[in-house]
Scaffold this motif. Structure first.
Motif: not given
Length: 383
Positions: A255-279
């Motif tokens: 939870a801490e990592f999600a709030k402080t890192v993922l929600e802030k998009n603070s890592l340039p080499n980490l990309l979150r992508i909604f999982n669809t056949p197209e993506s």
């Protein structure tokens, strides 16, 4: 008239005795956390140890003991202490690891070895009380009003059977060169050896395991991390007396990592992508390794009375007459005050559920004893 009644009751007695004359009252399949819980509660409830057969190929606290001892836990130590204190037989084990557990900060989370070690001691102790069998379930059939339980090339017979045989990580078949197993990915020391600075790694999933693996990868030198998710970040929330998203929500370090890192998009080499056949079609080709963190599926079972279809009641654990399921393979359903439905897994959930349903599972045996007592009284009256 008395002779007629005597014949009727002798018939009932012989039928009940035939069904009761099984080798065991209970056969517990599985020695992971749920199997340990059920075995302990049955002993607490007065079932003689020599009437319980406990079956497992390893007796090492299931997958939890085999693979996840170094994984950071998402439960506070006080919950583990409450879990241990909920069963008298656990405390009777006099486990040194239980004493060690009580030395940890009750309000903090630690790697899972802090609870695995006590469970190993408890399991070893309970094996001295029951008839434990190092074996794998090979068949299960209901015949002559009892369960025929195949273990290897042998059979035992039991009035009641509890399936607590666990689950294993689900996998998918997305096109990617190399799959890193979930078990390896959750062990940071193994993950370090499996990734390189040039890797582009896909992590498929949205829940606790996926987020924990993203955290591990973010701390390692890798080129890219792509998280294919199918739901937004979801947290466990204390609602005062109950917890929203108690099983599915992120807790502790995830939870801490999600709030402080993922929600802030603070890592340039980490990309979150909604999982669809197209993506996946657009982004998976740049990934050379993939990790599936998409939950668990029930371990396989032999055909039961020649049937592969298996359903269970997720509020009582009943699968069939005197056949019950519990644990991650057969989780219980809860509905929170807002009407949200979840299937709960975890040590505290297994204990709470077992304390609710196991006494009810004993009803059939109790009724049989009443028939025996009634027959004995009838014989005395006839003298």
């Amino acid at each position: 008239m008395f002779l007629f009644l005597k014949i009727v009751f002798m018939f009932l007695f012989s039928f009940i005795f035939k069904s009761y004359s099984a080798e065991y009252d209970w056969a517990i399949v599985g020695a992971g956390p749920a199997g340990i819980v059920v075995t302990g509660l049955l002993l607490d409830l007065g079932v003689p140890g020599n009437r319980i057969a406990w079956i497992d190929p390893k007796f090492d606290v299931g997958r939890l003991g085999e693979h996840y001892t170094t994984v950071p836990g998402n439960a506070k130590t006080k919950l583990y202490v409450e879990f241990i204190n909920s069963c008298k037989t656990f405390l009777d084990s006099k486990s040194p690891a239980i004493l060690e557990l009580q030395k940890y900060d009750l309000e903090k989370e630690y790697p899972l070895h802090i609870i695995v070690d006590p469970l190993r001691d408890i399991s070893s102790y309970m094996r001295t009380l029951v008839d434990s069998k190092i074996a794998t379930l090979s068949s299960l059939d209901f015949e002559d009003n009892r369960w025929s339980v195949g273990i290897g090339d042998k059979k035992i017979y039991a009035q009641n059977v509890v399936l607590a045989h666990g689950s294993h990580p689900r996998s998918l078949d997305y096109p990617c060169n190399t799959e890193i197993s979930l078990d390896s990915a959750l062990k940071r020391e193994e993950l370090v050896a499996l990734v390189k600075p040039t890797d582009s790694i896909a992590v498929v999933g949205s829940a606790h395991s996926a987020i924990l693996i993203l955290k591990f990868l973010s701390e390692l030198p890798v080129a890219r991390i792509l998280n294919f998710y199918n739901k937004p970040l979801e947290y466990a929330v204390d609602m005062g007396g109950w917890t929203l998203n108690s099983s599915s929500g992120l807790k502790g370090i995830t939870a801490e990592f999600a709030k402080t890192v993922l929600e802030k998009n603070s890592l340039p080499n980490l990309l979150r992508i909604f999982n669809t056949p197209e993506s996946r079609q657009a982004w998976l080709p740049i990934c050379n390794k993939i990790i599936y963190a998409v939950g668990f599926e029930r371990n396989s079972l032999p055909c039961i009375n020649n049937s592969t279809q298996l359903t269970y009641n997720d509020t009582t654990g009943v699968i069939a007459p005197r056949l019950f399921g519990i644990g991650i393979a057969f989780p219980d359903k809860i509905v929170d005050p807002l009407g949200n439905t979840e299937h709960r897994v975890g040590l505290s959930s297994f204990m709470n559920y077992a304390q609710k349903v196991v006494p009810g599972w004993l009803v059939t045996k109790s009724l049989m004893h009443r028939f025996f007592i009634f027959e004995e009284l009838f014989d005395i009256n006839m003298l």
